[in-house]
Design a protein around this motif. Structure first.
Motif, PDB file in Angstrom:
ATOM      1  N   HIS A 199       0.782  -1.240   0.000  1.00 58.29           N
ATOM      2  CA  HIS A 199       0.000   0.000   0.000  1.00 58.29           C
ATOM      3  C   HIS A 199       0.816   1.293   0.000  1.00 58.29           C
ATOM      4  N   ALA A 200       2.117   1.250  -0.245  1.00 54.80           N
ATOM      5  CA  ALA A 200       2.920   2.475  -0.187  1.00 54.80           C
ATOM      6  C   ALA A 200       2.394   3.573  -1.121  1.00 54.80           C
ATOM      7  N   PRO A 201       2.036   3.281  -2.375  1.00 51.87           N
ATOM      8  CA  PRO A 201       1.512   4.359  -3.234  1.00 51.87           C
ATOM      9  C   PRO A 201       0.242   4.998  -2.678  1.00 51.87           C
ATOM     10  N   GLN A 202      -0.595   4.194  -2.042  1.00 50.13           N
ATOM     11  CA  GLN A 202      -1.808   4.747  -1.441  1.00 50.13           C
ATOM     12  C   GLN A 202      -1.470   5.672  -0.275  1.00 50.13           C
ATOM     13  N   TYR A 203      -0.494   5.285   0.552  1.00 44.89           N
ATOM     14  CA  TYR A 203      -0.081   6.159   1.652  1.00 44.89           C
ATOM     15  C   TYR A 203       0.407   7.500   1.098  1.00 44.89           C
ATOM     16  N   LEU A 207      -1.047  11.353   1.803  1.00 46.05           N
ATOM     17  CA  LEU A 207      -0.200  12.441   2.292  1.00 46.05           C
ATOM     18  C   LEU A 207      -0.262  13.658   1.376  1.00 46.05           C
ATOM     19  N   ARG A 208      -0.247  13.417   0.083  1.00 51.55           N
ATOM     20  CA  ARG A 208      -0.363  14.547  -0.851  1.00 51.55           C
ATOM     21  C   ARG A 208      -1.704  15.253  -0.664  1.00 51.55           C
ATOM     22  N   GLY A 209      -2.743  14.472  -0.403  1.00 50.42           N
ATOM     23  CA  GLY A 209      -4.053  15.057  -0.161  1.00 50.42           C
ATOM     24  C   GLY A 209      -4.106  15.871   1.120  1.00 50.42           C
ATOM     25  N   CYS A 210      -3.242  15.557   2.062  1.00 56.61           N
ATOM     26  CA  CYS A 210      -3.169  16.306   3.317  1.00 56.61           C
ATOM     27  C   CYS A 210      -2.364  17.592   3.185  1.00 56.61           C
ATOM     28  N   GLY A 211      -1.671  17.744   2.065  1.00 58.55           N
ATOM     29  CA  GLY A 211      -0.831  18.913   1.881  1.00 58.55           C
ATOM     30  C   GLY A 211       0.629  18.687   2.189  1.00 58.55           C
ATOM     31  N   ALA A 212       1.031  17.429   2.324  1.00 57.03           N
ATOM     32  CA  ALA A 212       2.440  17.127   2.581  1.00 57.03           C
ATOM     33  C   ALA A 212       3.296  17.513   1.383  1.00 57.03           C
ATOM     34  N   VAL A 213       4.545  17.817   1.659  1.00 52.71           N
ATOM     35  CA  VAL A 213       5.498  18.142   0.594  1.00 52.71           C
ATOM     36  C   VAL A 213       6.626  17.110   0.609  1.00 52.71           C
ATOM     37  N   ASP A 214       7.400  17.115  -0.467  1.00 51.82           N
ATOM     38  CA  ASP A 214       8.527  16.187  -0.604  1.00 51.82           C
ATOM     39  C   ASP A 214       8.088  14.739  -0.422  1.00 51.82           C
ATOM     40  N   VAL A 215       6.913  14.413  -0.931  1.00 54.91           N
ATOM     41  CA  VAL A 215       6.395  13.043  -0.804  1.00 54.91           C
ATOM     42  C   VAL A 215       7.125  12.153  -1.801  1.00 54.91           C
ATOM     43  N   GLU A 216       7.635  11.053  -1.316  1.00 50.45           N
ATOM     44  CA  GLU A 216       8.428  10.153  -2.162  1.00 50.45           C
ATOM     45  C   GLU A 216       8.218   8.719  -1.710  1.00 50.45           C
ATOM     46  N   VAL A 217       8.236   7.796  -2.658  1.00 52.49           N
ATOM     47  CA  VAL A 217       8.200   6.360  -2.366  1.00 52.49           C
ATOM     48  C   VAL A 217       9.478   5.749  -2.909  1.00 52.49           C
ATOM     49  N   ARG A 218      10.262   5.126  -2.037  1.00 55.27           N
ATOM     50  CA  ARG A 218      11.553   4.553  -2.422  1.00 55.27           C
ATOM     51  C   ARG A 218      11.599   3.074  -2.072  1.00 55.27           C
ATOM     52  N   ASP A 219      12.132   2.282  -2.978  1.00 56.06           N
ATOM     53  CA  ASP A 219      12.365   0.869  -2.680  1.00 56.06           C
ATOM     54  C   ASP A 219      13.562   0.744  -1.749  1.00 56.06           C
ATOM     55  N   LEU A 220      13.449  -0.091  -0.731  1.00 58.81           N
ATOM     56  CA  LEU A 220      14.508  -0.226   0.263  1.00 58.81           C
ATOM     57  C   LEU A 220      15.488  -1.355  -0.027  1.00 58.81           C
ATOM     58  N   GLY A 221      15.312  -2.042  -1.134  1.00 56.98           N
ATOM     59  CA  GLY A 221      16.310  -3.014  -1.554  1.00 56.98           C
ATOM     60  C   GLY A 221      16.183  -4.382  -0.896  1.00 56.98           C
ATOM     61  N   TRP A 222      17.094  -5.261  -1.266  1.00 55.59           N
ATOM     62  CA  TRP A 222      16.997  -6.675  -0.886  1.00 55.59           C
ATOM     63  C   TRP A 222      17.127  -6.897   0.613  1.00 55.59           C
ATOM     64  N   ARG A 223      17.708  -5.991   1.335  1.00 55.10           N
ATOM     65  CA  ARG A 223      17.826  -6.174   2.782  1.00 55.10           C
ATOM     66  C   ARG A 223      16.469  -6.120   3.480  1.00 55.10           C
ATOM     67  N   PHE A 224      15.455  -5.655   2.765  1.00 53.47           N
ATOM     68  CA  PHE A 224      14.116  -5.552   3.354  1.00 53.47           C
ATOM     69  C   PHE A 224      13.116  -6.368   2.544  1.00 53.47           C
ATOM     70  N   TRP A 225      13.557  -7.515   2.018  1.00 51.46           N
ATOM     71  CA  TRP A 225      12.667  -8.422   1.326  1.00 51.46           C
ATOM     72  C   TRP A 225      12.130  -9.462   2.299  1.00 51.46           C
ATOM     73  N   THR A 233       9.985  -4.080   0.477  1.00 50.96           N
ATOM     74  CA  THR A 233       9.499  -3.002   1.342  1.00 50.96           C
ATOM     75  C   THR A 233       9.851  -1.646   0.729  1.00 50.96           C
ATOM     76  N   ALA A 234       8.916  -0.721   0.815  1.00 51.77           N
ATOM     77  CA  ALA A 234       9.123   0.644   0.326  1.00 51.77           C
ATOM     78  C   ALA A 234       9.104   1.612   1.500  1.00 51.77           C
ATOM     79  N   MET A 235       9.828   2.713   1.343  1.00 50.70           N
ATOM     80  CA  MET A 235       9.794   3.782   2.340  1.00 50.70           C
ATOM     81  C   MET A 235       9.023   4.957   1.750  1.00 50.70           C
ATOM     82  N   VAL A 236       7.997   5.368   2.470  1.00 48.18           N
ATOM     83  CA  VAL A 236       7.259   6.580   2.104  1.00 48.18           C
ATOM     84  C   VAL A 236       7.801   7.713   2.968  1.00 48.18           C
ATOM     85  N   SER A 237       8.301   8.736   2.337  1.00 42.61           N
ATOM     86  CA  SER A 237       8.822   9.886   3.075  1.00 42.61           C
ATOM     87  C   SER A 237       8.026  11.129   2.712  1.00 42.61           C
TER      88      SER A 237
END
Length: 241
Positions: A199-203, A207-225, A233-237
């Motif tokens: 659900h990372a894209p939905q999160y 956040l964008r709908g709330c007015g957040a800025v610098d919203v980004e979704v990043r893959d965290l790589g094989w260490r978080f598989w 696993t993705a990181m939403v910032s």
């Protein structure tokens, strides 16, 4: 007297056991089929068994070491000054919460959880024991709370983090409410880091709908598989302006 050591349990232990046992069973059946001359079936079972064993290895690495390294890097990258107030949503036994607490010696780290879920030994007492073992109990507070309705005032925290927790809410509306609450309690200029394997894209959209800025979704790589690239696993910032 032996010093107590922090223990953070295993994520979804039944899944890890299932992958491990399933892999061993399929490899055993493959060996039996090779011995019986059933080559095609044996090859199919061999490939399946190796995939399950590899999945178990990735899963074990993530839950026992990989996520530790990823969160260390993420918190270091944030460059905390040491006096921030941090909130960890779904803190569990305290892995991310206590890593954050170590980086805010003049601040405070608050963990919120319902103390349920799929982490082994997930309870408030375990988190408290880990805080004492890590030497940060003086700056840690634990709160029993539903992340969909947080008992905190608006603009309370400089940083909100969460790791593999929001997806446990079973419905879209509930997950969206949790993300909105995480944003609500952020101070102006505050930052959010939310790691999840669903659900990372939905999160990010919430956040964008709330007015957040610098919203980004990043893959965290094989260490978080959690078993392989199908469960990455993705990181939403995001930040609050």
């Amino acid at each position: 007297m032996t010093e107590a050591r922090a223990s953070y349990g295993v994520d979804a232990p039944l899944v890890l056991i299932g992958l491990s046992v399933g892999g061993v069973v399929e490899l055993g059946l493959a060996a039996a089929c090779f011995a019986a001359g059933w080559t095609i079936l044996a090859v199919i079972l061999l490939i399946g068994g190796l995939m399950l064993v590899a999945g178990a290895a990735f899963f074990a690495h993530t839950t026992l070491r990989g996520k530790f390294l990823v969160w260390d890097a993420e918190l270091d990258w944030l460059g905390l000054t040491g006096d921030e107030h941090v909130l960890d949503l779904g803190c569990g036994r305290g892995l991310v919460l206590l890593k954050a607490a170590k980086r805010v010696p003049a601040g405070k780290a608050t963990g919120a959880d319902l103390w349920t879920g799929d982490q082994s030994g997930n309870n408030r007492e375990a988190a408290l024991a880990n805080a004492r073992a890590e030497g940060v109990a003086d700056r840690v507070e634990l709160v029993t709370a539903d992340m969909r309705d947080l008992p905190f005032e608006d603009a309370t925290f400089d940083l909100v983090v969460s790791s593999l927790a929001v997806h446990n809410i079973p419905d879209d509306a509930g997950r969206a409410a949790a993300v909105r609450e995480a944003f609500r309690v952020l101070r102006p200029g505050g930052r959010l880091r939310l790691a999840d394997f669903r659900h990372a894209p939905q999160y990010a959209a919430v956040l964008r709908g709330c007015g957040a800025v610098d919203v980004e979704v990043r893959d965290l790589g094989w260490r978080f598989w959690y078993g392989g690239p199908h469960a990455r696993t993705a990181m939403v910032s995001a930040s609050r302006p």
